[in-house]
Design a protein around this motif. Sequence first.
Motif, PDB file in Angstrom:
ATOM      1  N   VAL A 145      -5.309 -22.914-101.944  1.00 32.87           N
ATOM      2  CA  VAL A 145      -4.720 -21.660-101.480  1.00 32.87           C
ATOM      3  C   VAL A 145      -5.683 -20.968-100.516  1.00 32.87           C
ATOM      4  O   VAL A 145      -5.275 -20.473 -99.459  1.00 32.87           O
ATOM      5  N   GLY A 146      -6.961 -20.955-100.847  1.00 30.33           N
ATOM      6  CA  GLY A 146      -7.959 -20.350 -99.964  1.00 30.33           C
ATOM      7  C   GLY A 146      -8.009 -21.021 -98.611  1.00 30.33           C
ATOM      8  O   GLY A 146      -8.059 -20.352 -97.572  1.00 30.33           O
ATOM      9  N   ALA A 147      -7.993 -22.341 -98.609  1.00 30.68           N
ATOM     10  CA  ALA A 147      -8.008 -23.088 -97.348  1.00 30.68           C
ATOM     11  C   ALA A 147      -6.750 -22.791 -96.537  1.00 30.68           C
ATOM     12  O   ALA A 147      -6.821 -22.620 -95.309  1.00 30.68           O
ATOM     13  N   ALA A 148      -5.611 -22.706 -97.201  1.00 32.68           N
ATOM     14  CA  ALA A 148      -4.358 -22.402 -96.508  1.00 32.68           C
ATOM     15  C   ALA A 148      -4.402 -21.011 -95.881  1.00 32.68           C
ATOM     16  O   ALA A 148      -3.961 -20.820 -94.742  1.00 32.68           O
ATOM     17  N   VAL A 149      -4.957 -20.039 -96.604  1.00 30.01           N
ATOM     18  CA  VAL A 149      -5.061 -18.677 -96.073  1.00 30.01           C
ATOM     19  C   VAL A 149      -5.992 -18.647 -94.863  1.00 30.01           C
ATOM     20  O   VAL A 149      -5.674 -18.052 -93.828  1.00 30.01           O
ATOM     21  N   VAL A 150      -7.140 -19.290 -94.968  1.00 29.85           N
ATOM     22  CA  VAL A 150      -8.100 -19.316 -93.859  1.00 29.85           C
ATOM     23  C   VAL A 150      -7.488 -19.981 -92.630  1.00 29.85           C
ATOM     24  O   VAL A 150      -7.598 -19.474 -91.505  1.00 29.85           O
ATOM     25  N   LEU A 151      -6.817 -21.105 -92.820  1.00 24.99           N
ATOM     26  CA  LEU A 151      -6.204 -21.810 -91.694  1.00 24.99           C
ATOM     27  C   LEU A 151      -5.045 -21.019 -91.088  1.00 24.99           C
ATOM     28  O   LEU A 151      -4.839 -21.035 -89.869  1.00 24.99           O
ATOM     29  N   THR A 152      -4.296 -20.310 -91.916  1.00 21.39           N
ATOM     30  CA  THR A 152      -3.202 -19.474 -91.423  1.00 21.39           C
ATOM     31  C   THR A 152      -3.739 -18.337 -90.569  1.00 21.39           C
ATOM     32  O   THR A 152      -3.230 -18.057 -89.477  1.00 21.39           O
ATOM     33  N   VAL A 153      -4.765 -17.660 -91.054  1.00 19.87           N
ATOM     34  CA  VAL A 153      -5.390 -16.575 -90.286  1.00 19.87           C
ATOM     35  C   VAL A 153      -5.944 -17.121 -88.965  1.00 19.87           C
ATOM     36  O   VAL A 153      -5.783 -16.499 -87.900  1.00 19.87           O
ATOM     37  N   ALA A 154      -6.569 -18.284 -89.007  1.00 22.60           N
ATOM     38  CA  ALA A 154      -7.111 -18.887 -87.783  1.00 22.60           C
ATOM     39  C   ALA A 154      -5.997 -19.208 -86.787  1.00 22.60           C
ATOM     40  O   ALA A 154      -6.126 -18.931 -85.588  1.00 22.60           O
ATOM     41  N   ALA A 155      -4.899 -19.776 -87.263  1.00 18.48           N
ATOM     42  CA  ALA A 155      -3.790 -20.137 -86.379  1.00 18.48           C
ATOM     43  C   ALA A 155      -3.172 -18.897 -85.730  1.00 18.48           C
ATOM     44  O   ALA A 155      -2.917 -18.878 -84.518  1.00 18.48           O
ATOM     45  N   TRP A 156      -2.927 -17.863 -86.527  1.00 16.46           N
ATOM     46  CA  TRP A 156      -2.354 -16.629 -85.970  1.00 16.46           C
ATOM     47  C   TRP A 156      -3.334 -15.959 -85.018  1.00 16.46           C
ATOM     48  O   TRP A 156      -2.931 -15.419 -83.983  1.00 16.46           O
ATOM     49  N   SER A 157      -4.608 -15.998 -85.325  1.00 12.56           N
ATOM     50  CA  SER A 157      -5.615 -15.414 -84.438  1.00 12.56           C
ATOM     51  C   SER A 157      -5.626 -16.125 -83.088  1.00 12.56           C
ATOM     52  O   SER A 157      -5.721 -15.486 -82.038  1.00 12.56           O
ATOM     53  N   MET A 158      -5.514 -17.433 -83.106  1.00  9.32           N
ATOM     54  CA  MET A 158      -5.492 -18.193 -81.860  1.00  9.32           C
ATOM     55  C   MET A 158      -4.233 -17.886 -81.049  1.00  9.32           C
ATOM     56  O   MET A 158      -4.283 -17.812 -79.819  1.00  9.32           O
ATOM     57  N   SER A 159      -3.116 -17.688 -81.715  1.00 11.33           N
ATOM     58  CA  SER A 159      -1.887 -17.326 -81.015  1.00 11.33           C
ATOM     59  C   SER A 159      -2.023 -15.956 -80.351  1.00 11.33           C
ATOM     60  O   SER A 159      -1.629 -15.766 -79.198  1.00 11.33           O
ATOM     61  N   VAL A 160      -2.592 -15.006 -81.072  1.00 15.84           N
ATOM     62  CA  VAL A 160      -2.823 -13.668 -80.509  1.00 15.84           C
ATOM     63  C   VAL A 160      -3.772 -13.764 -79.316  1.00 15.84           C
ATOM     64  O   VAL A 160      -3.529 -13.163 -78.258  1.00 15.84           O
ATOM     65  N   LEU A 161      -4.834 -14.534 -79.455  1.00 11.07           N
ATOM     66  CA  LEU A 161      -5.786 -14.698 -78.354  1.00 11.07           C
ATOM     67  C   LEU A 161      -5.155 -15.402 -77.151  1.00 11.07           C
ATOM     68  O   LEU A 161      -5.518 -15.120 -76.001  1.00 11.07           O
ATOM     69  N   ALA A 162      -4.204 -16.294 -77.390  1.00 12.17           N
ATOM     70  CA  ALA A 162      -3.511 -16.957 -76.281  1.00 12.17           C
ATOM     71  C   ALA A 162      -2.744 -15.939 -75.451  1.00 12.17           C
ATOM     72  O   ALA A 162      -2.766 -15.989 -74.214  1.00 12.17           O
ATOM     73  N   PHE A 163      -2.079 -15.006 -76.112  1.00  9.39           N
ATOM     74  CA  PHE A 163      -1.363 -13.966 -75.380  1.00  9.39           C
ATOM     75  C   PHE A 163      -2.330 -13.036 -74.663  1.00  9.39           C
ATOM     76  O   PHE A 163      -2.095 -12.646 -73.516  1.00  9.39           O
ATOM     77  N   ALA A 164      -3.428 -12.674 -75.306  1.00 12.79           N
ATOM     78  CA  ALA A 164      -4.417 -11.810 -74.678  1.00 12.79           C
ATOM     79  C   ALA A 164      -5.027 -12.500 -73.451  1.00 12.79           C
ATOM     80  O   ALA A 164      -5.209 -11.872 -72.399  1.00 12.79           O
ATOM     81  N   ALA A 165      -5.326 -13.792 -73.561  1.00 15.92           N
ATOM     82  CA  ALA A 165      -5.895 -14.548 -72.445  1.00 15.92           C
ATOM     83  C   ALA A 165      -4.892 -14.680 -71.305  1.00 15.92           C
ATOM     84  O   ALA A 165      -5.255 -14.565 -70.123  1.00 15.92           O
ATOM     85  N   ALA A 166      -3.638 -14.911 -71.623  1.00 15.70           N
ATOM     86  CA  ALA A 166      -2.601 -14.998 -70.588  1.00 15.70           C
ATOM     87  C   ALA A 166      -2.480 -13.664 -69.865  1.00 15.70           C
ATOM     88  O   ALA A 166      -2.310 -13.626 -68.639  1.00 15.70           O
ATOM     89  N   GLY A 167      -2.571 -12.580 -70.607  1.00 18.35           N
ATOM     90  CA  GLY A 167      -2.553 -11.262 -69.980  1.00 18.35           C
ATOM     91  C   GLY A 167      -3.716 -11.083 -69.027  1.00 18.35           C
ATOM     92  O   GLY A 167      -3.554 -10.607 -67.897  1.00 18.35           O
ATOM     93  N   GLN A 168      -4.909 -11.475 -69.470  1.00 13.37           N
ATOM     94  CA  GLN A 168      -6.094 -11.390 -68.610  1.00 13.37           C
ATOM     95  C   GLN A 168      -5.903 -12.218 -67.343  1.00 13.37           C
ATOM     96  O   GLN A 168      -6.316 -11.809 -66.261  1.00 13.37           O
ATOM     97  N   ALA A 169      -5.282 -13.392 -67.471  1.00  7.20           N
ATOM     98  CA  ALA A 169      -5.093 -14.278 -66.327  1.00  7.20           C
ATOM     99  C   ALA A 169      -4.200 -13.668 -65.252  1.00  7.20           C
ATOM    100  O   ALA A 169      -4.358 -13.982 -64.070  1.00  7.20           O
ATOM    101  N   ILE A 170      -3.285 -12.801 -65.641  1.00  6.38           N
ATOM    102  CA  ILE A 170      -2.411 -12.165 -64.645  1.00  6.38           C
ATOM    103  C   ILE A 170      -2.842 -10.737 -64.346  1.00  6.38           C
ATOM    104  O   ILE A 170      -2.132  -9.994 -63.679  1.00  6.38           O
ATOM    105  N   GLY A 171      -4.002 -10.337 -64.863  1.00  5.65           N
ATOM    106  CA  GLY A 171      -4.540  -9.017 -64.559  1.00  5.65           C
ATOM    107  C   GLY A 171      -4.027  -7.896 -65.447  1.00  5.65           C
ATOM    108  O   GLY A 171      -4.087  -6.734 -65.064  1.00  5.65           O
ATOM    109  N   VAL A 172      -3.551  -8.223 -66.628  1.00 10.32           N
ATOM    110  CA  VAL A 172      -3.040  -7.222 -67.565  1.00 10.32           C
ATOM    111  C   VAL A 172      -3.947  -7.200 -68.787  1.00 10.32           C
ATOM    112  O   VAL A 172      -4.186  -8.239 -69.407  1.00 10.32           O
ATOM    113  N   GLN A 173      -4.460  -6.029 -69.121  1.00 11.89           N
ATOM    114  CA  GLN A 173      -5.323  -5.876 -70.292  1.00 11.89           C
ATOM    115  C   GLN A 173      -4.444  -5.527 -71.502  1.00 11.89           C
ATOM    116  O   GLN A 173      -4.063  -4.378 -71.677  1.00 11.89           O
ATOM    117  N   LEU A 174      -4.101  -6.521 -72.302  1.00  7.57           N
ATOM    118  CA  LEU A 174      -3.319  -6.279 -73.518  1.00  7.57           C
ATOM    119  C   LEU A 174      -4.260  -5.847 -74.637  1.00  7.57           C
ATOM    120  O   LEU A 174      -5.359  -6.380 -74.762  1.00  7.57           O
TER     121      LEU A 174
END
Length: 151
Positions: free
Chosen positions: A20-49
């Motif tokens: 369960v602990g490993a699943a929680v850690v991996l879930t948080v990591a996956a969602w964090s990477m998804s959030v960072l993907a959107f933030a990085a895409a925003g940076q790439a087009i000049g938008v500070q999300l």
Amino acid sequence: VSLGSRLRGGLAVASEPRTVGAAVVLTVAAWSMSVLAFAAAGQAIGVQLTIGEAAFLSAGVALATAIPSAPGYLGTFELAAKGLAETFGLPGDGAFALALLAHAGILFVTSAGGAIAVIRFGWAGAGGATGTVRAEPGLSRPESSGGRASR
């Protein structure tokens, strides 16, 4: 075997704190990477999300992709992300560019991960798993051979 007993058997993994602990850690990591993907895409087009806006986009797109769609959520992902990004002031073209960049980045990373897994563990194909499932002496649950031949 009844549905209830199969469900109980499947939920038995929840009684293992390490799993369960490993699943929680991996879930948080996956969602964090998804959030960072959107933030990085925003940076790439000049938008500070903000992190909140990037999280809103990530969660909203994930919810929208629950509806039936094309493989890779092509179109559904972009429509949802564009609509959500417009709610906090991005113009249509910028919102679409953000959606397209985020989706391309996410697809690239997951495809690369899938390719690495196929190389490492083999391809099951339509016929099922490549490895055999067997019980090792002294283990309480079956282990997979990971695509390699059994001993």
